[in-house]
Write a protein that holds these residues in place. Structure first.
Motif, PDB file in Angstrom:
ATOM      1  N   PRO A   1      52.369  57.020  35.132  1.00 45.59           N
ATOM      2  CA  PRO A   1      52.124  56.656  36.460  1.00 45.59           C
ATOM      3  C   PRO A   1      52.458  58.188  37.385  1.00 45.59           C
ATOM      4  N   ALA A   2      51.703  58.557  38.519  1.00 45.36           N
ATOM      5  CA  ALA A   2      52.037  59.576  39.264  1.00 45.36           C
ATOM      6  C   ALA A   2      52.759  58.833  40.417  1.00 45.36           C
ATOM      7  N   PRO A   3      53.200  59.721  41.373  1.00 47.07           N
ATOM      8  CA  PRO A   3      53.748  59.050  42.645  1.00 47.07           C
ATOM      9  C   PRO A   3      52.716  58.205  43.319  1.00 47.07           C
ATOM     10  N   ASN A   4      53.345  56.992  43.549  1.00 48.18           N
ATOM     11  CA  ASN A   4      52.541  55.999  44.412  1.00 48.18           C
ATOM     12  C   ASN A   4      51.553  55.272  43.392  1.00 48.18           C
ATOM     13  N   GLN A   5      51.803  55.471  42.252  1.00 49.49           N
ATOM     14  CA  GLN A   5      51.065  54.733  41.266  1.00 49.49           C
ATOM     15  C   GLN A   5      51.862  53.832  40.352  1.00 49.49           C
ATOM     16  N   ILE A   6      51.249  52.567  40.065  1.00 48.48           N
ATOM     17  CA  ILE A   6      52.123  51.620  39.255  1.00 48.48           C
ATOM     18  C   ILE A   6      51.578  51.091  37.838  1.00 48.48           C
ATOM     19  N   GLY A   7      52.335  50.991  37.150  1.00 47.70           N
ATOM     20  CA  GLY A   7      51.694  50.495  35.764  1.00 47.70           C
ATOM     21  C   GLY A   7      51.243  48.896  35.815  1.00 47.70           C
ATOM     22  N   ALA A   8      50.116  48.675  35.159  1.00 52.38           N
ATOM     23  CA  ALA A   8      49.830  47.432  35.217  1.00 52.38           C
ATOM     24  C   ALA A   8      48.626  46.694  33.867  1.00 52.38           C
ATOM     25  N   ILE A   9      48.819  45.503  33.931  1.00 54.45           N
ATOM     26  CA  ILE A   9      47.821  45.100  32.718  1.00 54.45           C
ATOM     27  C   ILE A   9      46.683  44.251  33.283  1.00 54.45           C
ATOM     28  N   ILE A  10      45.754  44.304  32.575  1.00 51.62           N
ATOM     29  CA  ILE A  10      44.455  43.560  33.042  1.00 51.62           C
ATOM     30  C   ILE A  10      44.470  42.458  32.019  1.00 51.62           C
ATOM     31  N   ASP A  11      44.262  41.129  32.767  1.00 53.95           N
ATOM     32  CA  ASP A  11      44.457  39.872  32.183  1.00 53.95           C
ATOM     33  C   ASP A  11      43.003  39.487  31.820  1.00 53.95           C
ATOM     34  N   GLN A  12      42.147  39.580  32.955  1.00 50.81           N
ATOM     35  CA  GLN A  12      40.435  39.161  32.631  1.00 50.81           C
ATOM     36  C   GLN A  12      39.876  39.861  33.407  1.00 50.81           C
ATOM     37  N   VAL A  13      38.659  40.037  33.204  1.00 50.62           N
ATOM     38  CA  VAL A  13      37.488  40.784  33.635  1.00 50.62           C
ATOM     39  C   VAL A  13      36.364  39.755  34.011  1.00 50.62           C
ATOM     40  N   GLY A  14      35.858  39.670  35.141  1.00 49.08           N
ATOM     41  CA  GLY A  14      34.566  38.786  35.484  1.00 49.08           C
ATOM     42  C   GLY A  14      33.443  39.835  36.055  1.00 49.08           C
ATOM     43  N   TYR A  15      32.307  39.468  35.182  1.00 48.75           N
ATOM     44  CA  TYR A  15      31.244  40.252  35.864  1.00 48.75           C
ATOM     45  C   TYR A  15      30.224  39.465  36.977  1.00 48.75           C
ATOM     46  N   LEU A  16      30.489  40.050  38.222  1.00 46.78           N
ATOM     47  CA  LEU A  16      29.714  39.410  39.486  1.00 46.78           C
ATOM     48  C   LEU A  16      28.338  39.769  39.769  1.00 46.78           C
ATOM     49  N   GLY A  17      27.822  40.659  38.906  1.00 43.50           N
ATOM     50  CA  GLY A  17      26.392  41.381  39.341  1.00 43.50           C
ATOM     51  C   GLY A  17      26.483  42.639  39.990  1.00 43.50           C
ATOM     52  N   ASP A  18      27.093  42.704  41.402  1.00 42.14           N
ATOM     53  CA  ASP A  18      27.081  43.817  41.877  1.00 42.14           C
ATOM     54  C   ASP A  18      28.483  44.585  41.665  1.00 42.14           C
ATOM     55  N   ARG A  19      29.436  44.057  41.069  1.00 46.37           N
ATOM     56  CA  ARG A  19      30.763  44.315  40.799  1.00 46.37           C
ATOM     57  C   ARG A  19      31.319  43.582  39.786  1.00 46.37           C
TER      58      ARG A  19
ATOM     59  N   ALA B   1      50.770  43.174  37.865  1.00 45.60           N
ATOM     60  CA  ALA B   1      51.607  44.351  38.279  1.00 45.60           C
ATOM     61  C   ALA B   1      52.846  43.985  39.212  1.00 45.60           C
ATOM     62  N   ALA B   2      53.852  44.710  38.926  1.00 48.87           N
ATOM     63  CA  ALA B   2      54.887  44.607  39.837  1.00 48.87           C
ATOM     64  C   ALA B   2      55.311  42.930  40.176  1.00 48.87           C
ATOM     65  N   GLY B   3      55.357  42.276  39.040  1.00 54.10           N
ATOM     66  CA  GLY B   3      55.524  40.854  38.928  1.00 54.10           C
ATOM     67  C   GLY B   3      54.606  39.921  39.771  1.00 54.10           C
ATOM     68  N   ALA B   4      53.642  40.356  40.069  1.00 54.04           N
ATOM     69  CA  ALA B   4      52.354  39.852  40.811  1.00 54.04           C
ATOM     70  C   ALA B   4      51.086  39.516  40.131  1.00 54.04           C
ATOM     71  N   LEU B   5      50.193  38.841  40.358  1.00 54.37           N
ATOM     72  CA  LEU B   5      49.006  38.757  39.847  1.00 54.37           C
ATOM     73  C   LEU B   5      47.995  39.124  40.828  1.00 54.37           C
ATOM     74  N   LEU B   6      47.339  40.362  40.655  1.00 54.26           N
ATOM     75  CA  LEU B   6      46.363  40.633  41.759  1.00 54.26           C
ATOM     76  C   LEU B   6      44.846  40.460  41.202  1.00 54.26           C
ATOM     77  N   VAL B   7      44.084  40.393  42.359  1.00 49.04           N
ATOM     78  CA  VAL B   7      42.677  40.327  42.099  1.00 49.04           C
ATOM     79  C   VAL B   7      42.036  41.310  42.511  1.00 49.04           C
ATOM     80  N   LEU B   8      41.237  42.145  41.985  1.00 49.96           N
ATOM     81  CA  LEU B   8      40.773  43.587  42.284  1.00 49.96           C
ATOM     82  C   LEU B   8      39.258  43.750  42.119  1.00 49.96           C
ATOM     83  N   SER B   9      38.399  44.333  42.608  1.00 45.82           N
ATOM     84  CA  SER B   9      37.161  44.659  42.297  1.00 45.82           C
ATOM     85  C   SER B   9      37.138  46.044  42.171  1.00 45.82           C
ATOM     86  N   ALA B  10      35.812  46.427  41.109  1.00 41.71           N
ATOM     87  CA  ALA B  10      35.545  47.646  40.948  1.00 41.71           C
ATOM     88  C   ALA B  10      34.083  47.800  40.541  1.00 41.71           C
TER      89      ALA B  10
END
Length: 336
Positions: free
Chosen positions: A302-320, A327-336
């Motif tokens: 990790p560089a400055p202002n970056q944190i380590g994380a683990i991906i639990d699940q990946v969902g395919y929603l068509g456009d994303r 990460a950091a003791g929390a479960l986050l839902v992110l799109s890409a």
């Protein structure tokens, strides 16, 4: 500078022991779409009804074009028919036994306009909303979008200084709602309308409004442009209500030359906000961010202002893709 078309000064409306509108102050300038946005029961429709004269305030002042129309302390209250406002209800309130022409002409007939004036003004109003060829059609033969336009034409036919719209698109299907959002904005700009708009739909508010007031429990939590209330929410309620928000518990740390927040896994995020200056070192804080502002990168140190994380699940929603990330003791839902 012209006076505000509508102004509220510390307006309170009470139902039994509950303040449905609690000391609200705002003003709407000519040619502006001002939107009241919030969940059900927050007081937005009551605020609109106060502007229309369908409710009387307990205290405060309401002014139209600089003239007082409701001041309880002076026992002043102008009824709806003397305020000359246009209103489109959520249900449209189209009369089924009247033609399109007669629906739109009704406000003019009540005002005893001449037949020639009615014909000209109704024709102009129907043309402005794209219904020029449907004047003699029965209102029961209209689609939902056409009924909504008839309600708009009826509200516009006597050229009111302010148009009140109470969730006018909520009865339309998703595709037609999107089309009518565009048409409403186009019509407002073409006619230079001043609009007080009520909705619980964030997309409507963001795409239609010049300014948005986010309401909660009868109060304005924040007022600003769509960009301001979304990018810089002033309260946790506004941040949580508008869009999706990532929240991570953290600890504020200070040292010579700077300050940062420390996350549960020890990762640091540099931060420079004036409002944190009053907090002591070690204070508990929350880091809030929009999911679209967080980037997922390949594994690396990790560089400055970056944190380590683990991906639990990946969902395919068509456009994303939607990623469930720990990460950091929390479960986050992110799109890409």
């Amino acid at each position: 500078m012209p006076p505000a078309v509508l102004e509220f000064r510390g307006v309170v409306k009470r139902f039994q022991t509950v303040n449905a509108v609690d000391g609200v102050s705002f003003s709407i300038m000519p040619g502006e779409i001002f939107t009241l946005l919030g969940p059900s029961g927050c007081g937005k429709t009551t605020t609109l009804r106060l502007a229309a004269g369908l409710e009387e305030p307990e205290s405060g002042e309401i002014l139209l074009n600089g003239m007082a129309v409701a001041v309880p302390e002076r026992r002043l209250f102008l009824p709806p028919e003397r305020r000359r406002l246009g209103m489109v209800f959520q249900s449209y309130a189209i009369w089924p036994h009247l033609t399109v022409f007669e629906n739109v002409a009704f406000p003019l007939r009540v005002r005893r306009e001449s037949n020639e004036a009615i014909r000209q003004r109704v024709s102009r109003a129907l043309e402005s909303v794209g219904l020029g060829g449907l004047s003699e059609r029965a209102s029961t033969q209209l689609s939902g979008g056409q009924q909504q336009r008839v309600a708009l034409a009826r509200a516009l036919v006597y050229e009111p200084p302010l148009l009140l719209l109470d969730e006018p698109l909520s009865n339309l299907d998703a595709k037609l709602r999107e089309q009518m959002r565009f048409e409403l904005r186009t019509l407002q700009r073409k006619l230079n309308l001043t609009v007080l708009y009520v909705t619980h739909d964030q997309t409507e508010a963001m795409t239609l409004s010049d300014r948005i007031a986010v309401m909660h429990r009868g109060c304005f939590e924040q007022t600003g442009t769509p960009g301001e209330v979304y990018e810089k929410p002033s309260t946790s309620f506004v941040g949580d209500f508008l869009g999706r928000t990532i929240v991570i518990e953290a600890t504020l740390r200070r040292a010579t030359g700077g300050q940062w927040v420390e996350l549960a896994d020890g990762a640091r995020i540099a931060i420079d906000l004036p409002q944190l200056e009053t907090l002591r070192d070690g204070a508990a804080v929350r880091v809030s961010a929009r999911p679209e502002d967080i980037e997922i990168l390949p594994e690396a140190e990790p560089a400055p202002n970056q944190i380590g994380a683990i991906i639990d699940q990946v969902g395919y929603l068509g456009d994303r893709f939607e990623y469930h990330v720990r990460a950091a003791g929390a479960l986050l839902v992110l799109s890409a």
